[in-house]
Design a protein around this motif. Structure first.
Motif, PDB file in Angstrom:
ATOM      1  N   PRO A   1       0.816  -1.224   0.000  1.00 38.47           N
ATOM      2  CA  PRO A   1       0.000   0.000   0.000  1.00 38.47           C
ATOM      3  C   PRO A   1       0.848   1.271   0.000  1.00 38.47           C
ATOM      4  O   PRO A   1       0.498   2.265  -0.630  1.00 38.47           O
ATOM      5  N   GLU A   2       1.959   1.199   0.684  1.00 33.87           N
ATOM      6  CA  GLU A   2       2.839   2.359   0.780  1.00 33.87           C
ATOM      7  C   GLU A   2       3.423   2.710  -0.599  1.00 33.87           C
ATOM      8  O   GLU A   2       3.483   3.866  -0.995  1.00 33.87           O
ATOM      9  N   LEU A   3       3.797   1.660  -1.357  1.00 38.97           N
ATOM     10  CA  LEU A   3       4.358   1.872  -2.692  1.00 38.97           C
ATOM     11  C   LEU A   3       3.301   2.401  -3.659  1.00 38.97           C
ATOM     12  O   LEU A   3       3.557   3.288  -4.462  1.00 38.97           O
ATOM     13  N   VAL A   4       2.088   1.819  -3.574  1.00 38.13           N
ATOM     14  CA  VAL A   4       1.000   2.226  -4.463  1.00 38.13           C
ATOM     15  C   VAL A   4       0.648   3.701  -4.249  1.00 38.13           C
ATOM     16  O   VAL A   4       0.305   4.420  -5.178  1.00 38.13           O
ATOM     17  N   ALA A   5       0.772   4.140  -2.983  1.00 40.48           N
ATOM     18  CA  ALA A   5       0.402   5.513  -2.656  1.00 40.48           C
ATOM     19  C   ALA A   5       1.498   6.511  -3.019  1.00 40.48           C
ATOM     20  O   ALA A   5       1.297   7.715  -2.917  1.00 40.48           O
ATOM     21  N   SER A   6       2.664   6.028  -3.463  1.00 41.86           N
ATOM     22  CA  SER A   6       3.728   6.970  -3.828  1.00 41.86           C
ATOM     23  C   SER A   6       3.576   7.371  -5.293  1.00 41.86           C
ATOM     24  O   SER A   6       3.047   6.616  -6.098  1.00 41.86           O
ATOM     25  N   PRO A   7       4.031   8.595  -5.647  1.00 37.65           N
ATOM     26  CA  PRO A   7       3.889   9.048  -7.040  1.00 37.65           C
ATOM     27  C   PRO A   7       4.564   8.111  -8.040  1.00 37.65           C
ATOM     28  O   PRO A   7       4.142   8.012  -9.187  1.00 37.65           O
ATOM     29  N   LEU A   8       5.588   7.391  -7.560  1.00 40.02           N
ATOM     30  CA  LEU A   8       6.318   6.466  -8.436  1.00 40.02           C
ATOM     31  C   LEU A   8       5.372   5.487  -9.114  1.00 40.02           C
ATOM     32  O   LEU A   8       5.492   5.196 -10.307  1.00 40.02           O
ATOM     33  N   PHE A   9       4.370   4.997  -8.365  1.00 43.92           N
ATOM     34  CA  PHE A   9       3.449   3.990  -8.898  1.00 43.92           C
ATOM     35  C   PHE A   9       2.683   4.523 -10.115  1.00 43.92           C
ATOM     36  O   PHE A   9       2.698   3.918 -11.185  1.00 43.92           O
ATOM     37  N   GLY A  10       2.040   5.675  -9.941  1.00 46.53           N
ATOM     38  CA  GLY A  10       1.227   6.224 -11.030  1.00 46.53           C
ATOM     39  C   GLY A  10       2.054   6.545 -12.267  1.00 46.53           C
ATOM     40  O   GLY A  10       1.637   6.276 -13.392  1.00 46.53           O
ATOM     41  N   ILE A  11       3.255   7.092 -12.050  1.00 45.94           N
ATOM     42  CA  ILE A  11       4.103   7.458 -13.191  1.00 45.94           C
ATOM     43  C   ILE A  11       4.606   6.213 -13.908  1.00 45.94           C
ATOM     44  O   ILE A  11       4.494   6.079 -15.124  1.00 45.94           O
ATOM     45  N   ALA A  12       5.143   5.265 -13.125  1.00 47.10           N
ATOM     46  CA  ALA A  12       5.710   4.054 -13.722  1.00 47.10           C
ATOM     47  C   ALA A  12       4.624   3.272 -14.464  1.00 47.10           C
ATOM     48  O   ALA A  12       4.829   2.819 -15.596  1.00 47.10           O
ATOM     49  N   LEU A  13       3.446   3.131 -13.842  1.00 48.93           N
ATOM     50  CA  LEU A  13       2.349   2.393 -14.470  1.00 48.93           C
ATOM     51  C   LEU A  13       1.939   3.062 -15.788  1.00 48.93           C
ATOM     52  O   LEU A  13       1.838   2.409 -16.826  1.00 48.93           O
ATOM     53  N   THR A  14       1.724   4.389 -15.742  1.00 50.22           N
ATOM     54  CA  THR A  14       1.278   5.108 -16.941  1.00 50.22           C
ATOM     55  C   THR A  14       2.296   4.979 -18.066  1.00 50.22           C
ATOM     56  O   THR A  14       1.943   4.664 -19.206  1.00 50.22           O
ATOM     57  N   MET A  15       3.586   5.195 -17.733  1.00 52.43           N
ATOM     58  CA  MET A  15       4.600   5.174 -18.787  1.00 52.43           C
ATOM     59  C   MET A  15       4.790   3.770 -19.350  1.00 52.43           C
ATOM     60  O   MET A  15       4.930   3.596 -20.562  1.00 52.43           O
TER      61      MET A  15
END
Lengths: 232, 117
Positions: A3-17
């Motif tokens: 949950p901590e990783l999912v809530a970090s901006p890294l998740f949204g950026i990495a997933l989208t790219m």
């Protein structure tokens, strides 16, 4: 840890790219306009988030950072406009009249059809600025009483539709000139249509970029006036 | 690259300030585009400072739209309740606008080149 990783901006950026990159590869392999990378990436990410039980809020922490880059991208549209200024000045009359007509037709047809089909006031007003670029459409929608995030969604859907079907549709109805095609795509399908035009033709892309700004300006002034006149 | 991006963001910031000053719902980035265009025409800034950063942003513009599209998922209920007016209005209007804008512009363009010839 998860949950901590999912809530970090890294998740949204990495997933989208990552999803966008795969969607681009798929698009090059398939070669069909329906495999439009934006459309494929949006649908895939929504399915992944739903499937993984991940809240949009968590995704948006990273997603919003990518979305932010849309701002300087719009400013950067001045660069192709400046580079093509001689061509654009030569075609100033068709460009200005075309965008004005497109802006008016867009507002009237979108809100009129929704009204005829019994749409709620919120939906009608959210639809009215749907052909305008996201940042302008959101500001207009909020100002006139629409649902800004619904407008954002409709703007993106319109853009995808235009990017996917636009170039072929224009050819089919006999629009051959690159400038006219760019104008049609930029006026109807804003930035997503413009991004698609840049893949095909630089002049068409520059004209489409101009159409984004001018259609946005015209809609900003026309829409409140039309609401006042129709008493909606 | 850093110079181009910094300048683009500075023009966007000036656009945001202007947008707040005039109190119209015109977003700062569109005003920023206008200001940059004016600055280029007047010669306050040089096009070569911007080319690299602009190319990077413009050729990846589609990527930046993806998160906005994902935002649709939050409005699933509203879209499900009014899917008919939403779908018909969006689809029909998009094609009508493209046809009217493109056809009209092409016709006027052709008239102009005839005038010249």
């Amino acid at each position: 840890m998860w949950p901590e990783l999912v809530a970090s901006p890294l998740f949204g950026i990495a997933l989208t790219m990552a999803v966008y990159l795969l969607a681009q590869i798929l698009y090059q392999r398939i070669g069909s306009a329906w495999a439009n990378p934006a459309l494929v990436a949006i649908v895939t990410i929504i399915l992944l988030l739903k499937g993984g039980g991940i809240a949009y809020r968590d995704y948006a922490r990273g997603g919003d950072l990518l979305l932010f880059l849309l701002g300087p991208s719009v400013v950067a549209l001045a660069v192709p406009l400046y580079q093509r200024r001689a061509d654009l000045w030569l075609h100033k009359r068709p460009i200005l009249i075309g965008i004005f007509a497109g802006s008016l037709v867009s507002i009237l047809s979108a809100s009129g059809l929704a009204w005829l089909l019994d749409g709620s006031r919120a939906v009608i007003l959210s639809l009215a600025p749907k052909s305008v670029t996201t940042p302008i459409a959101i500001s207009i929608s909020a100002k006139i009483g629409g649902v800004a995030p619904l407008t954002a969604a409709l703007v993106v859907l319109t853009g995808c539709l235009g990017a996917v079907c636009g170039p072929q549709f224009c050819r089919r109805i006999g629009i051959r000139s690159a400038a006219a095609t760019g104008l049609a795509m930029g006026t109807a399908a804003h930035g997503i249509g413009t991004a698609r035009m840049f893949e095909i033709n630089r002049l068409a892309g520059a004209v489409a970029g101009l159409a984004i700004g001018l259609n946005g300006l015209m809609t900003t002034f026309l829409l409140p006036l039309l609401i006042y006149l129709t008493g909606l | 690259m850093v110079r181009g991006l910094t300048l683009l963001l500075s023009f966007q910031l000036c656009g945001e300030i202007l947008s707040r000053l005039i109190g119209l719902p015109v977003p700062g980035n569109v005003l920023g585009m206008g200001l940059l265009l004016i600055a280029l025409m007047v010669g306050w800034v040089q096009i070569k400072w911007f080319e690299e950063a602009a190319e990077m942003l413009l050729s990846n513009m589609t990527l930046f739209f993806v998160p906005a599209g994902v935002g649709v998922m939050v409005y699933g209920d509203l879209i499900a309740a009014e899917w008919l007016p939403i779908t018909v209005a969006t689809v029909v209007s998009t094609f009508v606008v493209m046809a009217v804008t493109g056809k009209l512009a092409q016709k006027l363009e052709a008239e102009e080149s005839n005038d010249v010839a």
